[in-house]
Design an enzyme around this catalytic site. Structure first.
Site, PDB file in Angstrom:
ATOM      1  N   HIS A  36      -3.158 -90.469  14.575  1.00  0.00           N
ATOM      2  CA  HIS A  36      -3.993 -89.271  14.641  1.00  0.00           C
ATOM      3  C   HIS A  36      -3.103 -88.036  14.506  1.00  0.00           C
ATOM      4  O   HIS A  36      -1.874 -88.134  14.546  1.00  0.00           O
ATOM      5  CB  HIS A  36      -4.784 -89.218  15.954  1.00  0.00           C
ATOM      6  CG  HIS A  36      -3.932 -89.223  17.172  1.00  0.00           C
ATOM      7  ND1 HIS A  36      -3.806 -90.314  18.005  1.00  0.00           N
ATOM      8  CD2 HIS A  36      -3.113 -88.277  17.686  1.00  0.00           C
ATOM      9  CE1 HIS A  36      -2.971 -90.022  18.976  1.00  0.00           C
ATOM     10  NE2 HIS A  36      -2.531 -88.799  18.809  1.00  0.00           N
TER      11      HIS A  36
HETATM   12  C1  T46 Z   1      -0.260 -88.343  21.004  1.00  0.00           C
HETATM   13  C2  T46 Z   1       0.530 -89.587  21.163  1.00  0.00           C
HETATM   14  C3  T46 Z   1       2.010 -89.347  21.051  1.00  0.00           C
HETATM   15  C4  T46 Z   1      -6.387 -89.591  28.677  1.00  0.00           C
HETATM   16  O1  T46 Z   1      -7.384 -89.818  29.396  1.00  0.00           O
HETATM   17  N1  T46 Z   1      -5.582 -88.513  28.950  1.00  0.00           N
HETATM   18  C5  T46 Z   1      -4.490 -88.222  28.202  1.00  0.00           C
HETATM   19  O2  T46 Z   1      -3.784 -87.239  28.509  1.00  0.00           O
HETATM   20  C6  T46 Z   1      -4.178 -89.057  27.085  1.00  0.00           C
HETATM   21  C7  T46 Z   1      -2.978 -88.750  26.221  1.00  0.00           C
HETATM   22  C8  T46 Z   1      -4.996 -90.122  26.819  1.00  0.00           C
HETATM   23  N2  T46 Z   1      -6.074 -90.382  27.597  1.00  0.00           N
HETATM   24  C9  T46 Z   1      -6.894 -91.574  27.319  1.00  0.00           C
HETATM   25  C10 T46 Z   1      -7.630 -91.551  25.988  1.00  0.00           C
HETATM   26  C11 T46 Z   1      -7.698 -93.024  25.636  1.00  0.00           C
HETATM   27  O3  T46 Z   1      -8.816 -93.620  26.246  1.00  0.00           O
HETATM   28  O4  T46 Z   1      -6.019 -92.694  27.260  1.00  0.00           O
HETATM   29  C12 T46 Z   1      -6.442 -93.611  26.268  1.00  0.00           C
HETATM   30  C13 T46 Z   1      -5.316 -93.864  25.260  1.00  0.00           C
HETATM   31  O5  T46 Z   1      -5.101 -92.673  24.495  1.00  0.00           O
HETATM   32  P1  T46 Z   1      -4.712 -92.702  22.937  1.00  0.00           P
HETATM   33  O6  T46 Z   1      -5.322 -93.888  22.305  1.00  0.00           O
HETATM   34  O7  T46 Z   1      -5.005 -91.353  22.364  1.00  0.00           O
HETATM   35  O8  T46 Z   1      -3.124 -92.913  23.057  1.00  0.00           O
HETATM   36  P2  T46 Z   1      -2.041 -92.911  21.890  1.00  0.00           P
HETATM   37  O9  T46 Z   1      -0.830 -93.567  22.424  1.00  0.00           O
HETATM   38  O10 T46 Z   1      -2.593 -93.425  20.614  1.00  0.00           O
HETATM   39  O11 T46 Z   1      -1.721 -91.344  21.646  1.00  0.00           O
HETATM   40  C14 T46 Z   1      -1.123 -90.557  22.661  1.00  0.00           C
HETATM   41  C15 T46 Z   1      -1.843 -89.205  22.787  1.00  0.00           C
HETATM   42  O12 T46 Z   1      -3.248 -89.428  22.952  1.00  0.00           O
HETATM   43  C16 T46 Z   1      -1.630 -88.302  21.593  1.00  0.00           C
HETATM   44  O13 T46 Z   1      -1.996 -86.985  21.925  1.00  0.00           O
HETATM   45  O14 T46 Z   1       0.137 -87.439  20.293  1.00  0.00           O
HETATM   46  O15 T46 Z   1       0.250 -90.328  22.362  1.00  0.00           O
END
Ligand code: T46
Length: 134
Positions: free
Chosen positions: A49
């Site tokens: 993303h």
């Molecule tokens: C990024 C990369 C480097 C939350 O509730 N709070 C938070 O602060 C974050 C970051 C995530 N979440 C929840 C949202 C999803 O249900 O945690 C779950 C996993 O998040 P996501 O799939 O977005 O995680 P990554 O590792 O794909 O991405 C993350 C960050 O979301 C993003 O901003 O730049 O790490």
């Protein structure tokens, strides 16, 4: 593609190493949020993303992982994150993918904003359209 890499000062002594991170000093934005990613299964690709306005610094404080950055203008770069005193700055309009996590990897992220799902661009074609309009 110009990527900002930070090499943080290590305050080492006989007891071991210590790295200090301070907003508007060695981190170039006010830190509103810190999160960390760990126990990522082998073969998993995270991220996939971009963000509309979020700025972040990624530091692999334990173990290692790889980070692929794509500016949507035909340039990509893959970086190895394996040092607890090195940070990669990611501006808003950059597609990111994290992969090749070692079993002991802890990827810590300092973010300029609170969590906001509406700031995410999760579709690659939408990202390309977003970059072209800028
Ligand atoms: C990024 C990369 C480097 C939350 O509730 N709070 C938070 O602060 C974050 C970051 C995530 N979440 C929840 C949202 C999803 O249900 O945690 C779950 C996993 O998040 P996501 O799939 O977005 O995680 P990554 O590792 O794909 O991405 C993350 C960050 O979301 C993003 O901003 O730049 O790490």
């Amino acid at each position: 593609m110009e990527i900002k890499k930070f090499s943080f000062e290590i305050h080492g002594d006989k007891q071991g190493e210590l790295v200090s991170l301070e907003e508007m000093k060695n981190i170039p934005f006010p830190i509103r949020r810190v999160y960390y990613i760990y126990r990522t299964e082998a073969g998993v690709v995270r991220g996939k993303h971009a963000h509309k306005s979020l700025e972040q610094v990624l530091i692999c404080i334990h173990g290692s992982c790889r980070l692929k950055l794509d500016n949507g203008r035909g340039e990509t770069e893959v970086l190895l994150l394996d040092r607890p005193n090195e940070g990669i700055y990611i501006a808003n309009d950059m597609w990111r993918e994290m992969f090749d996590f070692s079993p002991d990897a802890v990827l810590m992220v300092l973010a300029s904003e609170y969590y906001d799902e509406s700031d995410y661009i999760r579709n690659y074609q939408d990202f390309l359209n977003y970059v072209r309009k800028e």
